[in-house]
Every structure is written in C-alpha cells, then in structure tokens.
Design an enzyme around this catalytic site. Sequence first.
Site, PDB file in Angstrom:
ATOM      1  N   ARG A   1       0.842  -1.192   0.000  1.00 11.63           N
ATOM      2  CA  ARG A   1       0.000   0.000   0.000  1.00 11.63           C
ATOM      3  C   ARG A   1       0.881   1.247   0.000  1.00 11.63           C
ATOM      4  NH1 ARG A   1      -1.923  -3.620   3.900  1.00 11.63           N
ATOM      5  NH2 ARG A   1      -4.010  -4.459   3.510  1.00 11.63           N
TER       6      ARG A   1
ATOM      7  N   LYS B   1      -2.158  -2.423   7.905  1.00 11.00           N
ATOM      8  CA  LYS B   1      -3.329  -2.028   8.678  1.00 11.00           C
ATOM      9  C   LYS B   1      -3.226  -2.565  10.101  1.00 11.00           C
ATOM     10  CE  LYS B   1      -6.678  -1.731   4.910  1.00 11.00           C
ATOM     11  NZ  LYS B   1      -7.975  -2.217   4.408  1.00 11.00           N
TER      12      LYS B   1
ATOM     13  N   HIS C   1      -2.665   2.375  -5.682  1.00  9.63           N
ATOM     14  CA  HIS C   1      -3.470   1.193  -5.365  1.00  9.63           C
ATOM     15  C   HIS C   1      -3.695   0.344  -6.611  1.00  9.63           C
ATOM     16  CE1 HIS C   1      -5.474  -0.496  -1.855  1.00  9.63           C
ATOM     17  NE2 HIS C   1      -6.395  -0.966  -2.665  1.00  9.63           N
TER      18      HIS C   1
ATOM     19  N   ARG D   1      -0.943  -1.968  -6.871  1.00  9.66           N
ATOM     20  CA  ARG D   1      -1.146  -3.086  -5.930  1.00  9.66           C
ATOM     21  C   ARG D   1      -2.030  -4.151  -6.577  1.00  9.66           C
ATOM     22  NH1 ARG D   1      -1.225  -4.488  -0.449  1.00  9.66           N
ATOM     23  NH2 ARG D   1      -3.207  -5.191   0.438  1.00  9.66           N
TER      24      ARG D   1
ATOM     25  N   HIS E   1      -3.355  -9.207   3.401  1.00  6.91           N
ATOM     26  CA  HIS E   1      -4.801  -9.299   3.543  1.00  6.91           C
ATOM     27  C   HIS E   1      -5.158 -10.135   4.773  1.00  6.91           C
ATOM     28  CE1 HIS E   1      -5.597  -8.514  -1.010  1.00  6.91           C
ATOM     29  NE2 HIS E   1      -5.543  -7.401  -0.323  1.00  6.91           N
TER      30      HIS E   1
ATOM     31  N   TYR F   1      -8.993 -11.138  -7.000  1.00  4.00           N
ATOM     32  CA  TYR F   1      -8.075 -11.032  -8.124  1.00  4.00           C
ATOM     33  C   TYR F   1      -8.179 -12.232  -9.046  1.00  4.00           C
ATOM     34  CZ  TYR F   1      -6.140  -7.276  -5.356  1.00  4.00           C
ATOM     35  OH  TYR F   1      -6.000  -6.112  -4.642  1.00  4.00           O
TER      36      TYR F   1
END
Length: 332
Positions: A183, A207, A278, A281, A304, A313
Amino acid sequence: MARGVRRTASDPPYDRVVTDAEPTDRTAELPEPMARVLGDYERHLRSERDVAPLTVKAYLGDVTGLLDHAHRLGLTEVAGLDLRTLRSWLARQQSMGRSRTTLSRRATSARVFTAWLARTGRVAADPGSALGSPKPHQTLPDVLRADEARALIEAAIEQAADGGPIGLRDVAMLELLYATGMRVGELVGIDVDDVDRDRNVVRVFGKGRKERTVPFGHPAAAALDRWRSTGRPLLAVEGSGAALFLGARGKRVDQRTVRTVVHRLLAAVPGAPDLGPHGLRHTAATHLLEGGADLRSVQELLGHASLATTQRYTHVTTDRLRRAYQQAHPRA
C-alpha cells in the site's frame, strides 16, 4: 525518527482516502453530552487505536452525522441510541442517493462506534450488533498489462536519466510498489533500516500496524541501491531522520506525492488506464496469480486479513482468460 511516523496506513473499513464522509461541522450543534462522548471517541481513535489521521476524520464524520440524526429525532444522550435509530439514519442516507459502498461503510462506522459505547459502559447493550448493511457492488479493479507495467517503469527510468535525485527516487518507489504490491501508506512509512539487501526483503507495517516482511526482485533492488547511494544523500537534511523516501525538501515523502508521480508517469504510457498506487497493488496481485502464485502466498504478500479479499483477483485473471478465449477460439 520515532516509529509514530508509520501511522499512514489506513485502518478498516477505509482502505483508501475517504472523500464522502459526513461533514463534521455539525459538532457544535450537538447536545453537550453527545459532543463530550464524541470527543472521548476521537481520543480513543487517536491514542488507543492509533488510527491514521484521515481515517479518524472519516470515522468522526460518519459518527457526527449519526448523532446529528439522533438529535433531530429527539435524543440528547448516546444512551438512547437503539437499532431503530441506526436503521433510520441509514435509510435517510439511502434516500439521499448514497451509494451501496458508502452505506456499507457508514454502517460499519456505526457498528464500531456502538461497540465502543457498549465496551465503555456508555450504553447498556450494543445496538449496532444487529445492524445489517448492503453489500457493496463488487467491481473488478483496473490493472495494467505486463507490457504497460514495463512501460511505466521505463518512463520513470527515462525521466531519471538526467541524474537528478527525484527521478532516482521515483524509479525506486515504482519498482518497489510493483514488486511488492504494498500500500502507498506502507511505502511512505519505510525506514532505511527496514530494507534488508542481503535477503532482498523489506519490513512494512500495514493495517492495524501489523508487521510483515515482503520480498522484492533484482530490478527493485538495483533501483533502491541507486536511490540510497546517489539520490537520497542529495535530498537528506537534518530533519530527514530514518525515512527511506524523501520529498523535495528532505522530509519523509507523503502519499499525495506518490500518487502524483504514478498518475504523471502513467500518462506517458499509451492506452494505459489512469491508476494510482493502489492500481499498482492490484496489478502486482493479478500478475502474481497469472504467473502461477497460489492464493495463500499472495494473501501473505499483500497483508490481507481474509483470503476472500485476495480471491477477488482471481476474477480479474478469469475475466482476462475469457476475453482471450473469445478472441482466439474459432468456436468461442
């Protein structure tokens, strides 16, 4: 430099910069008990959860809108919040034409807030625990083809041919973004000593400040070496600290600068979609899966929390396969 500078990655449910949060200028119109709770909640987000500033703003905007709605219904304290009030707030948002994605995010904001109210004893029971929300439409992310990704890097390398430090920095940032799928908030938070050139891995904080180690390839390694040895020393100042990537004034580069770089250089690639960091990414994840990487590995690489997030994806790669089949097979 203190590790606190890493507070750039977004916190769920905001994965990107939020631009449609409820306005916060209604705080002064709230009853004093509600305004006081809102202030306590802001301190909780900033100090206890260590949430990024933009995410704090988005959370507070949504919650302010909720409390304003509750006040218009006659409530003066958060103890009166109930499921009916939460649902009527979302219904009002829907009547104003808010998208399903926005409604879903605001419902999440409400649930996080009411869970905190219950946990801190400000309400007897959590009314948000039973609050549903519309699922946002799942759209396939735009990604670059492999040749477009190469053209993007080549455009950056051509710009860096004058030997200036900014060009060397931009090449290194693009190589690292595409090589790792990290990110943009993770990229700008990297310190010099987070890069391990012996193993070609970099430590990033994602995150929730979760740490992970991500590998990168030889092109990214070479670009990083050139930046660290030739470019960074020309921009470094007394206040640069340990930041790996620096802005023109020598301070840690910000996310807006990285986005500007990506958009500007992609404009030089004929036919390429206008993506931000992004998008790189998404591109990295898609190319990994197309190259045979398994979902679990890609999940770990991207950081993730859920495999379901990574599985989106696979839809991109399947969609590409379907188009290729329809174009190439005589009986498609």
